[in-house]
Design a protein around this motif. Structure first.
Motif, short mmCIF file in Angstrom:
data_model
loop_
_atom_site.label_atom_id
_atom_site.label_comp_id
_atom_site.label_asym_id
_atom_site.label_seq_id
_atom_site.Cartn_x
_atom_site.Cartn_y
_atom_site.Cartn_z
N THR A 1 -33.69 9.97 -29.15
CA THR A 1 -33.86 8.52 -29.07
C THR A 1 -35.21 8.08 -29.63
OG1 THR A 1 -34.65 8.75 -26.82
CG2 THR A 1 -32.33 8.29 -27.12
N ALA A 2 -36.23 8.91 -29.48
CA ALA A 2 -37.55 8.58 -30.02
C ALA A 2 -38.28 9.88 -30.32
CB ALA A 2 -38.34 7.74 -29.03
N SER A 3 -39.08 9.86 -31.36
CA SER A 3 -39.86 11.05 -31.69
C SER A 3 -41.15 10.63 -32.38
CB SER A 3 -39.06 11.99 -32.60
OG SER A 3 -38.84 11.37 -33.84
N ALA A 4 -42.13 11.51 -32.27
CA ALA A 4 -43.41 11.31 -32.95
C ALA A 4 -43.94 12.68 -33.32
CB ALA A 4 -44.39 10.57 -32.05
N LEU B 1 -40.90 4.29 -27.12
CA LEU B 1 -40.01 4.25 -25.96
C LEU B 1 -39.90 2.83 -25.39
CD1 LEU B 1 -41.04 7.52 -24.12
CD2 LEU B 1 -38.91 7.08 -25.32
N LEU B 2 -41.01 2.12 -25.32
CA LEU B 2 -40.96 0.76 -24.80
C LEU B 2 -40.22 -0.17 -25.74
CD1 LEU B 2 -44.52 0.49 -23.25
CD2 LEU B 2 -42.35 0.88 -22.09
N ILE B 3 -40.31 0.06 -27.04
CA ILE B 3 -39.56 -0.74 -28.01
C ILE B 3 -38.06 -0.49 -27.85
CG2 ILE B 3 -39.04 -0.97 -30.48
CD1 ILE B 3 -42.06 -0.58 -30.96
N ASN B 4 -37.67 0.77 -27.57
CA ASN B 4 -36.27 1.13 -27.40
C ASN B 4 -35.75 0.87 -25.98
OD1 ASN B 4 -36.09 1.99 -30.02
ND2 ASN B 4 -36.55 4.11 -29.52
N ASN B 5 -36.52 0.18 -25.14
CA ASN B 5 -36.15 -0.15 -23.76
C ASN B 5 -35.85 1.08 -22.92
OD1 ASN B 5 -36.40 -2.94 -24.18
ND2 ASN B 5 -34.33 -3.06 -25.01
N ILE B 6 -36.72 2.08 -23.01
CA ILE B 6 -36.61 3.28 -22.18
C ILE B 6 -37.83 3.27 -21.26
CG2 ILE B 6 -36.52 5.78 -22.16
CD1 ILE B 6 -35.32 5.60 -24.98
N PRO B 7 -37.66 2.89 -19.99
CA PRO B 7 -38.81 2.75 -19.10
C PRO B 7 -39.28 4.04 -18.46
CG PRO B 7 -36.85 2.06 -17.97
CD PRO B 7 -36.43 2.42 -19.37
N ALA B 8 -38.41 5.07 -18.39
CA ALA B 8 -38.78 6.29 -17.68
C ALA B 8 -38.18 7.51 -18.37
CB ALA B 8 -38.31 6.23 -16.23
N VAL B 9 -38.92 8.60 -18.34
CA VAL B 9 -38.45 9.87 -18.92
C VAL B 9 -38.78 11.01 -17.97
CG1 VAL B 9 -38.67 9.14 -21.32
CG2 VAL B 9 -40.58 10.25 -20.21
N THR B 10 -38.08 12.12 -18.17
CA THR B 10 -38.35 13.35 -17.43
C THR B 10 -39.03 14.32 -18.38
OG1 THR B 10 -36.36 13.00 -16.16
CG2 THR B 10 -37.30 15.20 -16.09
N VAL B 11 -40.03 15.04 -17.90
CA VAL B 11 -40.76 15.98 -18.74
C VAL B 11 -40.11 17.36 -18.61
CG1 VAL B 11 -42.98 17.06 -19.17
CG2 VAL B 11 -42.88 14.70 -18.44
N HIS B 12 -39.80 17.97 -19.74
CA HIS B 12 -39.25 19.32 -19.76
C HIS B 12 -40.30 20.24 -20.38
CE1 HIS B 12 -37.01 22.71 -21.53
NE2 HIS B 12 -36.34 22.63 -20.41
N LEU B 13 -40.83 21.14 -19.57
CA LEU B 13 -41.82 22.10 -20.06
C LEU B 13 -41.16 23.45 -20.26
CD1 LEU B 13 -44.87 21.28 -17.80
CD2 LEU B 13 -44.45 20.53 -20.12
#
Length: 145
Positions: free
Chosen positions: A74-77, A108-120
């Motif tokens: 959905t988003a990448s950098a 993420l904020l532009i794509n309306n994604i307010p929360a994510v989970t971190v996968h380490l």
């Protein structure tokens, strides 16, 4: 003949043991049936659909958010992008990781994604570049679950 169901908690196998006089017997003359149990779908896939994954190489920092039910990015950098390489001194240190985290938070904020989970990954610890990315995403206004 009665069978005792034995479910091993850490594996996905059920073993049927034959019962004789109320005791479990292990003998070569009995046929033990092993059934593979289909595990239910992971509920966490739907409770936490957006997962932040990070990949660090010796030259670059790559971060992406994946929507797990559809398996799409959905988003990448990344510090490999030409526009970002020109404005950064180095593309692999902690400062570059912090900038990549800020850019990802904006996406993420532009794509309306307010929360994510971190996968380490197993070898990743909350230290250095990982900490810089996570803290900059958090400062950018995205909640971490």
């Amino acid at each position: 003949m009665l069978y005792l169901f034995h479910y091993h908690a850490y594996s996905k196998w059920i073993v049927l043991f034959p019962l004789i006089r109320g005791k479990t017997t292990i003998c070569a003359r009995f046929l033990y049936v092993i059934i593979l149990v289909a595990r239910p779908r992971a509920i966490t896939k739907y409770l936490k659909p957006y997962v932040l994954k990070m990949h660090f190489t010796n030259k670059f920092v790559n971060v992406q958010v994946i929507h797990t039910p559809t398996a799409t990015v959905t988003a990448s950098a990344s510090s490999q992008e030409k526009v970002l390489r020109e404005c950064m001194e180095t593309t692999r240190d902690v400062a570059a990781a912090a900038k990549i985290g800020k850019i990802l938070a904006e996406c993420l904020l532009i794509n309306n994604i307010p929360a994510v989970t971190v996968h380490l990954k197993r070898e990743q610890r909350y230290h250095g570049k990982v900490k810089a990315v996570i803290d900059s995403v958090r400062e950018g206004g995205v909640k971490l679950i």
